[in-house]
Each structure stands twice: as C-alpha cells, then as structure tokens.
Motif scaffolding. Structure first.
Motif, mmCIF file in Angstrom:
data_model
loop_
_atom_site.group_PDB
_atom_site.id
_atom_site.type_symbol
_atom_site.label_atom_id
_atom_site.label_comp_id
_atom_site.label_asym_id
_atom_site.label_seq_id
_atom_site.Cartn_x
_atom_site.Cartn_y
_atom_site.Cartn_z
ATOM 1 N N ASP A 296 0.763 -1.260 0.003
ATOM 2 C CA ASP A 296 0.247 0.088 0.011
ATOM 3 C C ASP A 296 0.856 1.174 -0.097
ATOM 4 O OD1 ASP A 296 -2.582 -0.330 -0.160
ATOM 5 O OD2 ASP A 296 -3.236 0.405 1.757
ATOM 6 N N PHE A 297 1.848 1.266 1.028
ATOM 7 C CA PHE A 297 2.903 2.467 0.816
ATOM 8 C C PHE A 297 3.530 2.669 -0.133
ATOM 9 C CE2 PHE A 297 5.148 0.426 4.643
ATOM 10 C CZ PHE A 297 6.143 0.507 4.017
ATOM 11 N N LEU A 298 4.274 1.347 -0.701
ATOM 12 C CA LEU A 298 5.325 1.340 -1.609
ATOM 13 C C LEU A 298 4.729 1.753 -2.956
ATOM 14 C CD1 LEU A 298 7.465 -1.650 -1.014
ATOM 15 C CD2 LEU A 298 7.963 0.719 -0.560
ATOM 16 N N THR A 299 3.508 1.771 -3.122
ATOM 17 C CA THR A 299 2.984 1.986 -4.620
ATOM 18 C C THR A 299 2.192 3.292 -4.311
ATOM 19 O OG1 THR A 299 0.971 0.953 -3.836
ATOM 20 C CG2 THR A 299 2.554 -0.427 -5.332
ATOM 21 N N TYR A 300 2.306 4.264 -3.289
ATOM 22 C CA TYR A 300 1.462 5.230 -3.267
ATOM 23 C C TYR A 300 2.527 6.425 -3.315
ATOM 24 C CZ TYR A 300 -1.151 9.109 -0.840
ATOM 25 O OH TYR A 300 -1.776 10.419 -0.780
ATOM 26 N N PHE A 306 7.029 12.380 0.164
ATOM 27 C CA PHE A 306 7.319 12.595 1.610
ATOM 28 C C PHE A 306 8.857 12.140 1.898
ATOM 29 C CE2 PHE A 306 7.765 10.748 5.808
ATOM 30 C CZ PHE A 306 7.563 11.989 6.394
ATOM 31 N N SER A 307 9.201 10.828 1.369
ATOM 32 C CA SER A 307 10.499 10.362 1.664
ATOM 33 C C SER A 307 11.641 11.173 1.288
ATOM 34 C CB SER A 307 10.530 9.031 1.170
ATOM 35 O OG SER A 307 9.548 8.089 1.829
ATOM 36 N N SER A 308 11.713 11.543 -0.152
ATOM 37 C CA SER A 308 12.654 12.434 -0.890
ATOM 38 C C SER A 308 12.639 13.762 -0.026
ATOM 39 C CB SER A 308 12.191 12.599 -2.342
ATOM 40 O OG SER A 308 10.997 13.324 -2.517
ATOM 41 N N LYS A 309 11.509 14.500 0.546
ATOM 42 C CA LYS A 309 11.819 15.605 1.175
ATOM 43 C C LYS A 309 12.361 15.469 2.465
ATOM 44 C CE LYS A 309 7.388 16.670 0.211
ATOM 45 N NZ LYS A 309 6.061 17.361 0.244
ATOM 46 N N ASN A 310 12.151 14.190 3.370
ATOM 47 C CA ASN A 310 12.655 14.011 4.735
ATOM 48 C C ASN A 310 13.687 13.040 4.841
ATOM 49 O OD1 ASN A 310 10.393 15.656 6.135
ATOM 50 N ND2 ASN A 310 9.183 14.597 4.736
ATOM 51 N N MET A 355 -1.778 11.036 4.726
ATOM 52 C CA MET A 355 -0.944 11.638 3.613
ATOM 53 C C MET A 355 -1.415 11.791 2.452
ATOM 54 S SD MET A 355 3.131 9.990 2.721
ATOM 55 C CE MET A 355 3.494 9.989 4.344
ATOM 56 N N GLU A 356 -1.349 13.100 1.849
ATOM 57 C CA GLU A 356 -1.704 13.332 0.695
ATOM 58 C C GLU A 356 -0.918 12.791 -0.543
ATOM 59 O OE1 GLU A 356 -4.821 14.347 0.348
ATOM 60 O OE2 GLU A 356 -5.109 15.858 1.913
ATOM 61 N N SER A 357 -1.387 12.705 -1.723
ATOM 62 C CA SER A 357 -0.620 12.203 -2.875
ATOM 63 C C SER A 357 0.390 13.071 -3.188
ATOM 64 C CB SER A 357 -1.513 12.051 -4.177
ATOM 65 O OG SER A 357 -2.231 13.339 -4.368
ATOM 66 N N ASP A 358 0.597 14.327 -2.834
ATOM 67 C CA ASP A 358 1.815 15.258 -2.857
ATOM 68 C C ASP A 358 2.842 15.047 -1.842
ATOM 69 O OD1 ASP A 358 0.566 16.502 -0.850
ATOM 70 O OD2 ASP A 358 0.644 18.547 -1.764
ATOM 71 N N GLY A 359 2.627 14.033 -1.013
ATOM 72 C CA GLY A 359 3.608 13.798 -0.124
ATOM 73 C C GLY A 359 3.501 14.757 1.209
ATOM 74 N N SER A 360 2.435 15.683 1.323
ATOM 75 C CA SER A 360 2.059 16.349 2.551
ATOM 76 C C SER A 360 1.300 15.775 3.568
ATOM 77 C CB SER A 360 1.452 17.726 2.268
ATOM 78 O OG SER A 360 0.191 17.385 1.512
ATOM 79 N N LEU A 361 1.771 15.760 4.864
ATOM 80 C CA LEU A 361 1.196 14.941 5.649
ATOM 81 C C LEU A 361 0.008 16.084 6.390
ATOM 82 C CD1 LEU A 361 4.104 13.588 8.121
ATOM 83 C CD2 LEU A 361 2.722 12.647 6.126
ATOM 84 N N VAL A 362 -1.127 15.603 6.444
ATOM 85 C CA VAL A 362 -2.352 16.235 6.701
ATOM 86 C C VAL A 362 -2.230 16.482 8.233
ATOM 87 C CG1 VAL A 362 -4.788 16.097 7.283
ATOM 88 C CG2 VAL A 362 -3.852 14.782 5.428
ATOM 89 N N ASP A 363 -2.108 17.678 8.609
ATOM 90 C CA ASP A 363 -2.035 18.398 9.841
ATOM 91 C C ASP A 363 -3.105 18.197 11.151
ATOM 92 O OD1 ASP A 363 0.009 19.082 11.928
ATOM 93 O OD2 ASP A 363 -1.080 21.136 11.737
ATOM 94 N N ASP A 364 -4.283 18.697 10.289
ATOM 95 C CA ASP A 364 -5.318 19.053 11.207
ATOM 96 C C ASP A 364 -6.299 17.984 11.181
ATOM 97 O OD1 ASP A 364 -6.786 20.359 12.967
ATOM 98 O OD2 ASP A 364 -7.463 21.993 11.776
ATOM 99 N N PHE A 365 -7.312 17.777 12.098
ATOM 100 C CA PHE A 365 -8.061 16.364 12.185
ATOM 101 C C PHE A 365 -8.896 16.708 10.829
ATOM 102 C CE2 PHE A 365 -8.416 16.994 17.095
ATOM 103 C CZ PHE A 365 -7.206 16.270 17.262
#
Length: 402
Positions: A296-300, A306-310, A355-365
């Motif tokens: 699931d996460f390897l194909t997302y 996210f990984s490349s940015k962090n 996590m959104e498809s652009d690699g950003s983590l959803v911060d709020d509920f």
C-alpha cells in the motif's frame, strides 16, 4: 435525532467517545458499537504516551487547537468523576540553540493564542527549578500538562455505554458501508451483513480508516501511512532524574516531535518515541510484516514524495531504530546524567498518519460527512486527548449539518 439507531465502527477511544456522547445527548437513541478485536481499545488507544496535551503546538483556529483544549478539560473532568488516575505532572519544551529558541517563541505565541493555562517561558537557570537535571538555553513550561492511561479511560467509557443501554459487538470486522434510501447497511469481512439497518453511522477506524472510507464510496485520499514509535522504560533507579515531561523543540520541517522523556501513570519513566515507517499497520511487536500494508505505501506516490523531502530526518530516526545507544544519546542531550542509563523496550505505538498524494502530511483532524455516514479520516495526536471533544463536535455539529 432521538429514537434513531446509530452504529459506531471502531471500539477505540474515539469510537467509544462518540457512542457515549450520542447516549448523553439522546438517551432514547439505540447505539451499537462494532469492534473487530475481542476487546475495546486494542490499538492506538492503548499504544501511546498517555499524555493529556495542553494545546501548545497547534495552529490557532484549527480543529486540533479547539478540540485539544476542550478535550483536555473533558478528560480531566471524566477522570475526576470516574476515579481514573490523572497526574498533572507538567511539561517543559527545551531549546538547545538560538535557532530552536526562535521556534520555541513561535510555539509560545501559539499556546497563548490557544489559551493554554499557566504557560510561561523559562530562562536557562529557571529550567532547573522545574526539572533539576535538565539543561537547555530556554524552555516553554506547561504546568497543567498531564498524564493518564487512555486504555483505562476507554474501558471506563465502554462500561458507561453498556450502563446507558448501548451495545458493543466484539470480534466483527466491518469492511464496507452502503447507504440506500437514507438507511445504512454494514458489511462484515466474511461477506455477511448485519441484519439491522442504521439511521446513521460514524466510522472511527483509526489505522484502517482510509480503507473503510474508500470501500464505502468516500474519496481515496488522504491515505494512511503507518509510522511506528518505540518507547523504552529507563532503569528504575534513575526514574527520579526526571519529574514530568521533557520534550525537544519540534522541527517544523518534520512532523514528529522527536525523542522525549515521558512519565507514565504507573510511575515509570520512559524515553521515546522515535518515528519510522512500520511494516504493518498493526505490527506492535515489530517482528512481523504485512505484505498488503507494505504494498500500500510502496505503491503510493505520496509516500515517495514525502520520503525524498525528509531523508535527513529519516536517517536520524533510523539510527535510533537500529541502536538503543543512539536512542538514549538523543534523550541525554537534555538530561546528561542519564547518558549511560539502561533501558528496556516498552510500548510500541503505531501512528495512523494521513498523507496526501503530493507527500504532504495532513496536520489537522479530518472528519468527513457523506450522506448519513461520517468518517474520521485523520485523528493523530492529540486525538486521544481530544476524543471526548471530537465526540461532541461530531454529534452536535457534523451530524446535525446537512
């Protein structure tokens, strides 16, 4: 809203809190909670730090800030009324450099905007008045931050639900919800469906929330990417070196708080958690892996972005995963007297990080209503602190809004 039949999917602290709130607000309602495990609170609710967050870090005006502050008050009140242990041990967020001091000032401004009670800044010498063995150049002190056992709170809520006439169905995994003519049907893993239809369903599926939502016709994203956090208990003889909670200043470029000292409600002192990708959404032992979760996460594409940015932060976290010595060294930057303390593995938590498809983590509920179904799509920390307030928000605002 009265005389209706509500189903709650998920017997974690958020699902149980929603069920309880419905019964408080609508005593004549019928409420059924479905939980796939054979007991409640088996996942994130019982695999966490136990901190009752005061609302220091969250963007003023956001759901997290609002529901964390309200939730912290409700948790304290619930514990007092139900004889559940609650320890207002206090917390310091400690800066070690000028760069961290400026980030700390930003957090202080947020905590003031969020009306965190009694919060104040400490200079280097004042830190020792609160935590005698802690070093730093500056610190933010939140004396009202507390610790509890969220597992114990969840079990107490489950008892209350039953006393109020609600039903908790264990050992039934819900995989899909369908709505027709304003009635919702529940479908289980074994292709069975529940014989009763419901007027309203709230899905609080935690680590499986994205899958249940997508299978039930909601949008695919955000997707849950699981990160584990390992905690260690320090040697009993050294636990008095820390009185409460000692946290680093978080790096805004990276979503996790870093290794910190956390007092537990049983009196033990823990160090943790690190944060690294988990090879299973429910892999609490760390010894197994789940092929479909990994796939699931390897194909997302969001995960790779996210990984490349962090990468630098990921490498730092990996060092603490591979070596207990590195793990303790990270924490000892704040309490040098514990540089050589021995530790034993304790709770391993898994964070359901949206996590959104652009690699950003959803911060709020993220709480989404679709017809007569409401999905909690993202409720990471301070999700447990906020649970009773999330329940109020869903029952009193989301469910009544068309």
């Amino acid at each position: 809203m009265t005389n209706k039949h509500y189903a709650i999917i998920g017997g974690g602290i958020n699902g149980l809190a929603v069920a309880r709130q419905i019964l408080l607000d609508f005593p004549d309602a019928k409420v059924t909670v479905f939980e796939k495990e054979n007991a409640v609170a088996q996942h994130q609710s019982s695999h966490n730090s136990g901190v009752v967050h005061a609302g220091l870090y969250y963007e003023p005006g956001g759901l997290k800030a609002r529901l964390c502050r309200r939730g912290a008050e409700l948790v304290q009140q619930f514990c007092a009324e139900n004889d559940v242990a609650y320890d207002e041990c206090g917390k310091v967020v400690v800066a070690l450099s000028k760069e961290e001091e400026s980030r700390l000032d930003t957090i202080f401004q947020k905590s003031l905007a969020n009306q965190v009670p009694d919060v104040r800044m400490l200079n280097a010498s004042e830190i020792q008045d609160v935590e005698p063995n802690c070093i730093g150049t500056k610190a933010l002190y939140s004396p009202r931050t507390a610790i509890v056992s969220y597992g114990a709170i969840a079990c107490k809520i489950a008892e209350e639900i039953k006393l109020k006439g609600g039903e908790i169905v264990l050992g039934q995994k819900v995989v899909r919800l369908t709505e027709k003519n304003n009635k919702v049907s529940i479908h289980f893993e074994n292709n069975e469906h529940y014989s009763t239809v419901f007027d309203y369903v709230v899905a609080c599926a935690g680590l499986q929330s994205d899958r249940l939502a997508a299978h039930s016709g909601d949008i695919e994203t955000p997707k849950i990417v699981p990160f584990f956090g390992q905690y260690y208990v320090i040697d009993e003889q050294f636990k008095s070196h820390v009185k409460g909670l000692i946290y680093p200043v978080p790096d805004p470029k990276y979503p996790f708080l870093g290794v910190h000292f956390t007092k537990r409600i049983d009196g033990q002192m823990t160090i943790g958690p690190n944060a690294f990708i988990s090879f299973g959404r429910e892999n609490y032992s760390g010894k197994k892996f789940n092929i479909s979760d990994i796939y699931d996460f390897l194909t997302y594409k969001g995960f790779w972005k996210f990984s490349s940015k962090n990468m630098p932060a990921a490498m730092r976290e990996l060092r603490t995963v591979l070596s207990q010595t590195n793990f303790v060294a990270e924490a000892a930057k704040y309490v040098p007297s514990l540089a050589n303390v021995s530790v034993t593995p304790a709770t391993r938590g898994i964070r359901a990080q949206a996590m959104e498809s652009d690699g950003s983590l959803v911060d709020d509920f993220v709480i989404r209503k679709q017809g007569n179904i409401t999905h909690i799509r993202n409720a990471p920390s301070p999700g447990a602190t906020s649970s009773l307030a999330i329940a109020e928000y869903i029952v009193r605002e989301v469910m009544t809004h068309d």
